[in-house]
Design a protein around this motif. Structure first.
Motif, PDB file in Angstrom:
ATOM      1  N   MET A   1       0.875  -1.269   0.077  1.00 50.46           N
ATOM      2  CA  MET A   1      -0.204   0.046   0.063  1.00 50.46           C
ATOM      3  C   MET A   1       0.973   1.532  -0.128  1.00 50.46           C
ATOM      4  O   MET A   1       1.925   1.230   0.744  1.00 50.46           O
ATOM      5  N   ASN A   2       0.452   2.259  -0.801  1.00 48.42           N
ATOM      6  CA  ASN A   2       1.246   3.472  -0.791  1.00 48.42           C
ATOM      7  C   ASN A   2       0.834   4.437   0.297  1.00 48.42           C
ATOM      8  O   ASN A   2      -0.405   4.619   0.556  1.00 48.42           O
ATOM      9  N   ASN A   3       1.879   5.130   0.946  1.00 48.76           N
ATOM     10  CA  ASN A   3       1.394   5.968   1.922  1.00 48.76           C
ATOM     11  C   ASN A   3       1.392   7.570   1.531  1.00 48.76           C
ATOM     12  O   ASN A   3       1.129   8.422   2.203  1.00 48.76           O
ATOM     13  N   THR A   4       1.419   7.674   0.227  1.00 47.23           N
ATOM     14  CA  THR A   4       1.483   9.104  -0.119  1.00 47.23           C
ATOM     15  C   THR A   4      -0.184   9.515  -0.378  1.00 47.23           C
ATOM     16  O   THR A   4      -1.059   8.567  -0.597  1.00 47.23           O
ATOM     17  N   SER A   5      -0.310  10.859  -0.206  1.00 48.81           N
ATOM     18  CA  SER A   5      -1.709  10.913  -0.482  1.00 48.81           C
ATOM     19  C   SER A   5      -1.642  12.324  -1.447  1.00 48.81           C
ATOM     20  O   SER A   5      -0.749  12.631  -1.892  1.00 48.81           O
ATOM     21  N   GLN A   6      -3.031  12.573  -1.793  1.00 47.12           N
ATOM     22  CA  GLN A   6      -2.977  13.655  -2.932  1.00 47.12           C
ATOM     23  C   GLN A   6      -2.395  15.014  -2.269  1.00 47.12           C
ATOM     24  O   GLN A   6      -1.762  15.949  -2.937  1.00 47.12           O
ATOM     25  N   HIS A   7      -2.309  15.105  -0.698  1.00 46.64           N
ATOM     26  CA  HIS A   7      -1.583  16.472  -0.419  1.00 46.64           C
ATOM     27  C   HIS A   7      -0.419  16.416  -0.193  1.00 46.64           C
ATOM     28  O   HIS A   7       0.601  17.455   0.273  1.00 46.64           O
ATOM     29  N   ASP A   8       0.521  15.350  -0.462  1.00 53.21           N
ATOM     30  CA  ASP A   8       1.977  15.172  -0.302  1.00 53.21           C
ATOM     31  C   ASP A   8       2.540  16.112  -1.584  1.00 53.21           C
ATOM     32  O   ASP A   8       1.960  15.891  -2.543  1.00 53.21           O
ATOM     33  N   VAL A   9       3.663  16.612  -1.181  1.00 51.36           N
ATOM     34  CA  VAL A   9       4.422  17.305  -2.255  1.00 51.36           C
ATOM     35  C   VAL A   9       5.621  16.557  -2.631  1.00 51.36           C
ATOM     36  O   VAL A   9       6.425  16.506  -1.873  1.00 51.36           O
ATOM     37  N   ASP A  10       5.976  16.667  -3.949  1.00 54.50           N
ATOM     38  CA  ASP A  10       6.902  15.976  -4.543  1.00 54.50           C
ATOM     39  C   ASP A  10       7.956  16.893  -4.471  1.00 54.50           C
ATOM     40  O   ASP A  10       7.877  18.164  -4.728  1.00 54.50           O
ATOM     41  N   PRO A  11       9.075  16.561  -3.661  1.00 50.73           N
ATOM     42  CA  PRO A  11      10.260  17.416  -3.301  1.00 50.73           C
ATOM     43  C   PRO A  11      10.816  17.960  -4.254  1.00 50.73           C
ATOM     44  O   PRO A  11      11.432  18.992  -4.192  1.00 50.73           O
ATOM     45  N   THR A  12      10.874  17.319  -5.650  1.00 52.78           N
ATOM     46  CA  THR A  12      11.553  17.905  -6.553  1.00 52.78           C
ATOM     47  C   THR A  12      10.860  19.088  -7.410  1.00 52.78           C
ATOM     48  O   THR A  12      11.522  19.712  -8.154  1.00 52.78           O
ATOM     49  N   LEU A  13       9.521  19.132  -6.878  1.00 55.03           N
ATOM     50  CA  LEU A  13       8.655  20.164  -7.414  1.00 55.03           C
ATOM     51  C   LEU A  13       8.622  21.555  -6.637  1.00 55.03           C
ATOM     52  O   LEU A  13       8.184  22.605  -7.003  1.00 55.03           O
ATOM     53  N   ALA A  14       9.113  21.253  -5.504  1.00 51.20           N
ATOM     54  CA  ALA A  14       9.048  22.330  -4.391  1.00 51.20           C
ATOM     55  C   ALA A  14      10.147  23.446  -4.724  1.00 51.20           C
ATOM     56  O   ALA A  14      11.239  23.045  -5.216  1.00 51.20           O
ATOM     57  N   TYR A  15      10.078  24.438  -4.125  1.00 52.65           N
ATOM     58  CA  TYR A  15      10.962  25.582  -4.459  1.00 52.65           C
ATOM     59  C   TYR A  15      12.238  25.385  -3.628  1.00 52.65           C
ATOM     60  O   TYR A  15      12.138  24.924  -2.559  1.00 52.65           O
ATOM     61  N   PRO A  16      13.490  25.665  -3.890  1.00 51.08           N
ATOM     62  CA  PRO A  16      14.394  25.432  -3.253  1.00 51.08           C
ATOM     63  C   PRO A  16      14.513  26.512  -1.789  1.00 51.08           C
ATOM     64  O   PRO A  16      14.021  27.382  -1.964  1.00 51.08           O
ATOM     65  N   GLU A  17      15.019  25.892  -0.695  1.00 50.85           N
ATOM     66  CA  GLU A  17      15.034  26.572   0.346  1.00 50.85           C
ATOM     67  C   GLU A  17      16.108  27.773   0.291  1.00 50.85           C
ATOM     68  O   GLU A  17      17.098  27.697  -0.336  1.00 50.85           O
ATOM     69  N   PRO A  18      15.616  29.256   0.529  1.00 51.03           N
ATOM     70  CA  PRO A  18      16.583  30.399   0.411  1.00 51.03           C
ATOM     71  C   PRO A  18      17.922  30.150   1.197  1.00 51.03           C
ATOM     72  O   PRO A  18      17.716  29.539   2.667  1.00 51.03           O
ATOM     73  N   PRO A  19      18.748  30.626   1.133  1.00 52.17           N
ATOM     74  CA  PRO A  19      19.707  30.653   2.021  1.00 52.17           C
ATOM     75  C   PRO A  19      19.681  31.475   3.274  1.00 52.17           C
ATOM     76  O   PRO A  19      18.794  32.334   3.453  1.00 52.17           O
ATOM     77  N   ALA A  20      20.203  31.140   4.492  1.00 51.00           N
ATOM     78  CA  ALA A  20      20.097  31.515   5.603  1.00 51.00           C
ATOM     79  C   ALA A  20      20.526  32.826   5.583  1.00 51.00           C
ATOM     80  O   ALA A  20      21.617  33.134   4.985  1.00 51.00           O
ATOM     81  N   SER A  21      19.956  33.800   6.490  1.00 47.20           N
ATOM     82  CA  SER A  21      20.314  35.241   6.679  1.00 47.20           C
ATOM     83  C   SER A  21      21.727  35.273   7.427  1.00 47.20           C
ATOM     84  O   SER A  21      21.905  34.488   8.340  1.00 47.20           O
ATOM     85  N   PRO A  22      22.449  36.230   7.021  1.00 48.79           N
ATOM     86  CA  PRO A  22      23.846  36.242   7.869  1.00 48.79           C
ATOM     87  C   PRO A  22      23.658  36.638   9.340  1.00 48.79           C
ATOM     88  O   PRO A  22      24.435  36.702  10.120  1.00 48.79           O
ATOM     89  N   LEU A  23      22.401  37.443   9.444  1.00 45.23           N
ATOM     90  CA  LEU A  23      22.065  37.835  10.923  1.00 45.23           C
ATOM     91  C   LEU A  23      21.856  36.478  11.818  1.00 45.23           C
ATOM     92  O   LEU A  23      21.835  36.911  13.017  1.00 45.23           O
ATOM     93  N   TRP A  24      21.654  35.566  11.252  1.00 43.05           N
ATOM     94  CA  TRP A  24      21.479  34.392  12.053  1.00 43.05           C
ATOM     95  C   TRP A  24      22.744  33.476  12.564  1.00 43.05           C
ATOM     96  O   TRP A  24      22.612  32.769  13.425  1.00 43.05           O
ATOM     97  N   HIS A  25      23.956  34.076  12.204  1.00 43.33           N
ATOM     98  CA  HIS A  25      25.203  33.571  12.705  1.00 43.33           C
ATOM     99  C   HIS A  25      25.930  34.653  13.515  1.00 43.33           C
ATOM    100  O   HIS A  25      25.989  35.844  13.341  1.00 43.33           O
ATOM    101  N   ARG A  26      26.544  34.286  14.409  1.00 44.60           N
ATOM    102  CA  ARG A  26      27.197  35.047  15.454  1.00 44.60           C
ATOM    103  C   ARG A  26      28.592  35.354  14.862  1.00 44.60           C
ATOM    104  O   ARG A  26      29.245  34.442  14.319  1.00 44.60           O
TER     105      ARG A  26
END
Length: 66
Positions: A1-26
């Motif tokens: 049985m497949n555990n995916t549903s219609q609401h699951d998002v294909d990670p290859t279609l998602a937008y890439p995560e933006p780079p972290a802000s330099p303010l987050w680094h000490r």
């Protein structure tokens, strides 16, 4: 049985995560580790705060301090 549903998002279609802000680094020196005495005090204060009942409303707290 497949555990995916219609609401699951294909990670290859998602937008890439933006780079972290330099303010987050000490930029400064690393913080000193806390002493065992400070750890004990923090633990005691945390336990006390977790077990102390909070006031039901701000108004009753303000009236009690008058």
């Amino acid at each position: 049985m497949n555990n995916t549903s219609q609401h699951d998002v294909d990670p290859t279609l998602a937008y890439p995560e933006p780079p972290a802000s330099p303010l987050w680094h000490r930029q400064g020196p690393k913080p000193r580790p806390i002493t065992p005495e400070q750890q004990r005090r923090n633990r005691e204060l945390l336990l006390r705060a977790q077990h102390t009942p909070r006031p039901r409303s701000i108004k009753s707290l303000a009236e009690a301090t008058r």
